[in-house]
Write a protein that holds these residues in place. Structure first.
Motif, mmCIF file in Angstrom:
data_model
loop_
_atom_site.group_PDB
_atom_site.id
_atom_site.type_symbol
_atom_site.label_atom_id
_atom_site.label_comp_id
_atom_site.label_asym_id
_atom_site.label_seq_id
_atom_site.Cartn_x
_atom_site.Cartn_y
_atom_site.Cartn_z
ATOM 1 N N LEU A 82 0.852 -1.179 0.000
ATOM 2 C CA LEU A 82 0.000 0.000 0.000
ATOM 3 C C LEU A 82 0.897 1.241 0.000
ATOM 4 O O LEU A 82 1.740 1.409 0.875
ATOM 5 N N LYS A 83 0.718 2.081 -1.020
ATOM 6 C CA LYS A 83 1.474 3.325 -1.126
ATOM 7 C C LYS A 83 0.537 4.413 -1.639
ATOM 8 O O LYS A 83 -0.085 4.255 -2.694
ATOM 9 N N ASP A 84 0.427 5.493 -0.876
ATOM 10 C CA ASP A 84 -0.416 6.632 -1.251
ATOM 11 C C ASP A 84 -1.851 6.199 -1.555
ATOM 12 O O ASP A 84 -2.469 6.672 -2.513
ATOM 13 N N GLY A 85 -2.381 5.295 -0.757
ATOM 14 C CA GLY A 85 -3.759 4.841 -0.932
ATOM 15 C C GLY A 85 -3.974 3.887 -2.088
ATOM 16 O O GLY A 85 -5.095 3.485 -2.368
ATOM 17 N N GLN A 86 -2.910 3.498 -2.773
ATOM 18 C CA GLN A 86 -2.999 2.579 -3.909
ATOM 19 C C GLN A 86 -2.363 1.235 -3.537
ATOM 20 O O GLN A 86 -1.298 1.207 -2.914
ATOM 21 N N LYS A 87 -3.009 0.161 -3.941
ATOM 22 C CA LYS A 87 -2.445 -1.171 -3.722
ATOM 23 C C LYS A 87 -1.629 -1.587 -4.935
ATOM 24 O O LYS A 87 -2.080 -1.459 -6.070
ATOM 25 N N HIS A 88 -0.423 -2.078 -4.662
ATOM 26 C CA HIS A 88 0.466 -2.585 -5.696
ATOM 27 C C HIS A 88 0.710 -4.063 -5.422
ATOM 28 O O HIS A 88 0.863 -4.469 -4.266
ATOM 29 N N LYS A 89 0.752 -4.850 -6.480
ATOM 30 C CA LYS A 89 1.063 -6.276 -6.370
ATOM 31 C C LYS A 89 2.487 -6.473 -6.887
ATOM 32 O O LYS A 89 2.802 -6.093 -8.013
ATOM 33 N N VAL A 90 3.342 -7.052 -6.037
ATOM 34 C CA VAL A 90 4.736 -7.285 -6.400
ATOM 35 C C VAL A 90 5.000 -8.782 -6.310
ATOM 36 O O VAL A 90 4.704 -9.412 -5.291
ATOM 37 N N LEU A 91 5.542 -9.357 -7.387
ATOM 38 C CA LEU A 91 5.920 -10.765 -7.398
ATOM 39 C C LEU A 91 7.435 -10.865 -7.250
ATOM 40 O O LEU A 91 8.174 -10.232 -8.003
ATOM 41 N N ALA A 103 2.605 -4.473 -10.424
ATOM 42 C CA ALA A 103 1.393 -3.987 -11.081
ATOM 43 C C ALA A 103 0.483 -3.374 -10.032
ATOM 44 O O ALA A 103 0.577 -3.693 -8.847
ATOM 45 N N MET A 104 -0.380 -2.494 -10.478
ATOM 46 C CA MET A 104 -1.410 -1.975 -9.585
ATOM 47 C C MET A 104 -2.363 -3.133 -9.301
ATOM 48 O O MET A 104 -2.804 -3.806 -10.234
ATOM 49 N N ALA A 105 -2.665 -3.373 -8.061
ATOM 50 C CA ALA A 105 -3.477 -4.530 -7.681
ATOM 51 C C ALA A 105 -4.861 -4.472 -8.305
ATOM 52 O O ALA A 105 -5.350 -5.459 -8.833
ATOM 53 N N ASP A 106 -5.521 -3.311 -8.291
ATOM 54 C CA ASP A 106 -6.870 -3.200 -8.852
ATOM 55 C C ASP A 106 -6.856 -3.386 -10.359
ATOM 56 O O ASP A 106 -7.750 -4.004 -10.916
ATOM 57 N N ASP A 107 -5.824 -2.859 -11.047
ATOM 58 C CA ASP A 107 -5.733 -3.004 -12.499
ATOM 59 C C ASP A 107 -5.619 -4.469 -12.880
ATOM 60 O O ASP A 107 -6.257 -4.923 -13.818
ATOM 61 N N GLU A 108 -4.816 -5.222 -12.159
ATOM 62 C CA GLU A 108 -4.621 -6.632 -12.494
ATOM 63 C C GLU A 108 -5.903 -7.417 -12.250
ATOM 64 O O GLU A 108 -6.257 -8.294 -13.016
ATOM 65 N N GLN A 109 -6.627 -7.096 -11.178
ATOM 66 C CA GLN A 109 -7.884 -7.798 -10.926
ATOM 67 C C GLN A 109 -8.868 -7.527 -12.060
ATOM 68 O O GLN A 109 -9.564 -8.419 -12.509
ATOM 69 N N ASN A 110 -8.922 -6.293 -12.554
ATOM 70 C CA ASN A 110 -9.839 -5.978 -13.644
ATOM 71 C C ASN A 110 -9.428 -6.679 -14.926
ATOM 72 O O ASN A 110 -10.270 -7.090 -15.701
ATOM 73 N N GLU A 111 -8.120 -6.824 -15.175
ATOM 74 C CA GLU A 111 -7.656 -7.538 -16.361
ATOM 75 C C GLU A 111 -8.095 -8.993 -16.322
ATOM 76 O O GLU A 111 -8.356 -9.606 -17.345
#
Length: 119
Positions: A82-91, A103-111
């Protein structure tokens, strides 16, 4: 027993054994598709704590979730930052400790066809 009764019993046994064999093979295939998390953790050269530190340094935020990601046989630690209110997914690679993907966590879920979380 007569010869025909013995033959019938033998055929019934062969049929039952083949049916059980097919059911066993189908169940084994189903179990293979699941990620064996304890084995992954035991065989990893990098600890989950190290993966968290690497992910936090990469994105510059704080870890809020972890897991194990298996994409077509490629296994990595998944760290949600979590950074600046945004969730990031890191592998993070379980063997080298290198960041494989961010990747942005929400963007990947939408993809993937899932709606973003409203948390």
């Amino acid at each position: 027993m007569t010869r025909s009764k013995l033959l019938n019993l033998a055929m019934a046994g062969v049929f039952a054994a083949s049916t059980l064999g097919l059911v066993g093979a189908a169940m084994a295939k189903e179990n293979d598709s699941k990620t064996n998390e304890p084995a992954i953790l035991a065989n990893a050269k990098v600890t989950m704590s190290q993966a968290i530190a690497t992910a936090e340094n990469k994105v510059g935020g704080k870890a809020v979730g972890t897991g194990i990601e298996d994409q077509n046989g490629v296994v990595a630690f998944e760290v949600e930052i979590l950074k600046d209110g945004q969730k990031h997914k890191v592998l993070v690679d379980t063997q080298s400790g290198q960041v494989v993907k961010t990747a942005m966590a929400d963007d990947e879920q939408n993809e993937n066809g899932h709606e973003g979380d409203d948390d």
